[in-house]
Design an enzyme around this catalytic site. Structure first.
Site, PDB file in Angstrom:
ATOM      1  N   ARG A 198      -8.389   0.072   4.945  1.00 35.57           N
ATOM      2  CA  ARG A 198      -7.467   0.991   4.267  1.00 35.57           C
ATOM      3  C   ARG A 198      -6.169   0.289   3.873  1.00 35.57           C
ATOM      4  NH1 ARG A 198      -5.528   5.013   7.723  1.00 35.57           N
ATOM      5  NH2 ARG A 198      -4.365   5.603   5.857  1.00 35.57           N
ATOM      6  N   ARG A 209       1.649  14.804  12.829  1.00 40.81           N
ATOM      7  CA  ARG A 209       2.443  14.510  11.639  1.00 40.81           C
ATOM      8  C   ARG A 209       2.300  15.686  10.683  1.00 40.81           C
ATOM      9  NH1 ARG A 209       1.130   8.695   9.385  1.00 40.81           N
ATOM     10  NH2 ARG A 209      -1.030   9.238   9.810  1.00 40.81           N
ATOM     11  N   LYS A 236       0.832  -1.208   0.000  1.00 40.57           N
ATOM     12  CA  LYS A 236       0.000   0.000   0.000  1.00 40.57           C
ATOM     13  C   LYS A 236       0.863   1.253   0.000  1.00 40.57           C
ATOM     14  CE  LYS A 236      -1.648   1.818   3.864  1.00 40.57           C
ATOM     15  NZ  LYS A 236      -1.509   3.304   3.905  1.00 40.57           N
ATOM     16  N   ASN A 237       1.871   1.279   0.860  1.00 43.82           N
ATOM     17  CA  ASN A 237       2.670   2.492   1.018  1.00 43.82           C
ATOM     18  C   ASN A 237       3.553   2.777  -0.193  1.00 43.82           C
ATOM     19  OD1 ASN A 237       1.575   3.031   3.501  1.00 43.82           O
ATOM     20  ND2 ASN A 237       3.254   2.128   4.664  1.00 43.82           N
ATOM     21  N   CYS A 290      -4.941   8.803   9.760  1.00 46.92           N
ATOM     22  CA  CYS A 290      -4.998   8.229  11.102  1.00 46.92           C
ATOM     23  C   CYS A 290      -4.591   9.246  12.157  1.00 46.92           C
ATOM     24  CB  CYS A 290      -4.075   7.015  11.213  1.00 46.92           C
ATOM     25  SG  CYS A 290      -4.645   5.580  10.301  1.00 46.92           S
ATOM     26  N   ASP A 323       4.979   0.497  12.162  1.00 43.74           N
ATOM     27  CA  ASP A 323       3.737  -0.069  11.632  1.00 43.74           C
ATOM     28  C   ASP A 323       3.531  -1.528  12.044  1.00 43.74           C
ATOM     29  OD1 ASP A 323       2.976   2.268  10.475  1.00 43.74           O
ATOM     30  OD2 ASP A 323       3.327   1.656   8.415  1.00 43.74           O
TER      31      ASP A 323
END
Length: 431
Positions: free
Chosen positions: A403, A125, A22-23, A120, A311
């Protein structure tokens, strides 16, 4: 909102194919803005986040076509003409990473107006580093009413950018903008995550000139244009690590395929210390554990790559809830990333949190209960704990999970987990 229900106690046996990262996929999608030629991404995950970003790209006039090809799931992006450079709040708020369209739009067209991001709630951030990097590349930037308006009518220009701390998002954003800048850009103290390497290699295949891959100094010689290409998204190391922990938690033997063992070395080293058997294979790993043998508590500290990934911290905490002894977990990346601890405690876990440290005193048994997902990685940690909790565990607000995890119930269920999705029930109170 949907919930996921897990009946604890089943061991896992079988094979789990790992999806594309995903990232990486969402940044590769943003790279499609940089060229007027088609970009075809294979090994594409089908997730809420990729869906959100696809909607945003269509907002700019980009054609996004999903299909199943000979290489599996693929998406074709055609940005022949950018018809809009406006990214509205209602789309950007759904995912922080969508803010990274700002740099490519600016590099390609010379102007953009993008909403400040959502995502999130796992701590502050800010996008200050992103905005500072674009400013150093010559962009004029104004912030008003929650939007960033940026212009560079004569194009971006190369610059030296020294990040005050390692930031994955800012590194990726600066890289995406710099490939079309005039002159040379040097990124110092750059993040080294595999997803950044994947993005850089794809950009090189598109004609970018980048040196220093997989190091903390990236040098980019700007080019006037990029071409299209075909690119396969790297395996998702967070999904791989999550299923490795799930197999260790439940016991049994699970083969993780379409993956790379080197991407989760920091995790598997800790799992081996705890008593899990890990065997690398040509395309992943095999995870084995005898559930009759209790795991040993192991301490971890989250670090920038190649250290232990933040993560995977929530998942590892779930694993330690039933380990013998006390595990101390230090979170150094995000200050609010222990929100899963109170939810694990509802299952009977003994966890004490103080600032950036969590002490997990292993218990012999967890008990099923209603719990609530608070962010993407926390949601899967609750599923992992539910695999061994006596009775039924129900996880609410699983839109967080959707997600980042593709077909989770199907993948775990195929290995014997007693897991199902409950559609449409209201869990607005979370429990």
């Amino acid at each position: 909102m949907d919930r996921i229900a897990i009946q604890g106690g089943a061991q896992l046996f079988g094979e789990i194919p790992i999806s594309g990262a995903k990232n990486s996929a969402i940044k590769l999608m943003a790279a499609s803005i940089l060229t007027d030629q088609p970009l075809r991404l294979t090994n594409m995950p089908r997730l809420a986040d990729t869906k959100f970003l696809g909607q945003l790209l269509r907002q700019f006039g980009i054609t996004v076509t999903e299909s199943d090809g000979p290489d599996g799931q693929q998406t074709l992006f055609d940005a022949k003409a950018i018809t809009s450079t406006f990214a509205p709040y209602e789309l950007v708020r759904q995912m922080r990473a969508s803010f990274n369209v700002l740099g490519p739009l600016l590099a390609r067209t010379g102007h953009a107006r993008v909403s400040l991001p959502g995502g999130c709630t796992i701590g502050a951030r800010p996008v200050d580093l992103h905005i500072d990097a674009l400013s150093r590349l010559g962009a004029s930037i104004e912030l008003d009413e929650g939007y960033v308006s940026a212009t560079a009518p004569k194009g971006l220009r190369g610059a030296e950018i020294v990040f005050p701390f390692v930031s994955v998002g800012a590194t990726e954003h600066a890289l995406l903008a710099a490939v079309l800048a005039n002159g040379t850009t040097v990124l110092r103290n750059a993040a080294r995550e595999p997803e950044i390497g994947d993005l850089a290699r794809c950009l090189i295949a598109m004609g970018a000139r980048i040196q220093g891959l997989d190091t903390d100094v990236l040098t980019i010689d700007g080019v006037t244009s990029l071409n299209g290409t075909d690119w396969s998204v790297i395996p998702d190391r967070i999904e791989m690590g999550s299923y490795a922990v799930a197999a260790a938690m439940a016991g049994g033997e699970v083969r993780l395929t379409h993956a790379r063992a080197d991407l989760i070395q920091a995790l598997t080293d800790k799992m081996i210390q705890a008593g899990v058997e890990i065997t690398p294979t040509d395309d992943g790993v095999i995870v084995r554990r005898d559930p009759a043998r209790r795991l040993k508590a192991v301490d971890v500290t989250t670090e920038i790559y190649p250290g232990f990934a933040t993560d995977l911290q929530a998942q590892f905490m779930a694993l330690m809830t039933t380990a013998e002894g006390t595990s101390v977990i230090h979170e150094t990346i995000f200050e609010n990333r222990f929100m899963h601890a109170p939810e694990l405690a509802r299952l009977g876990a003994d966890i004490a949190v103080h600032a950036g440290e969590a002490r997990v005193n292993g218990v012999e048994v967890l008990h099923g209960a209603p719990v609530m997902a608070t962010d993407l990685r926390a949601s899967v940690s609750l599923v992992i704990a539910g695999l061994v909790a006596q009775g039924e565990t129900t996880v609410g607000r699983v839109y967080h999970l959707d997600r980042g995890f593709e077909r989770l119930e199907e993948k775990l269920g195929a290995c014997g987990a007693q897991i199902r999705r409950i559609h449409g029930e209201d869990d607005s109170d979370g429990h």
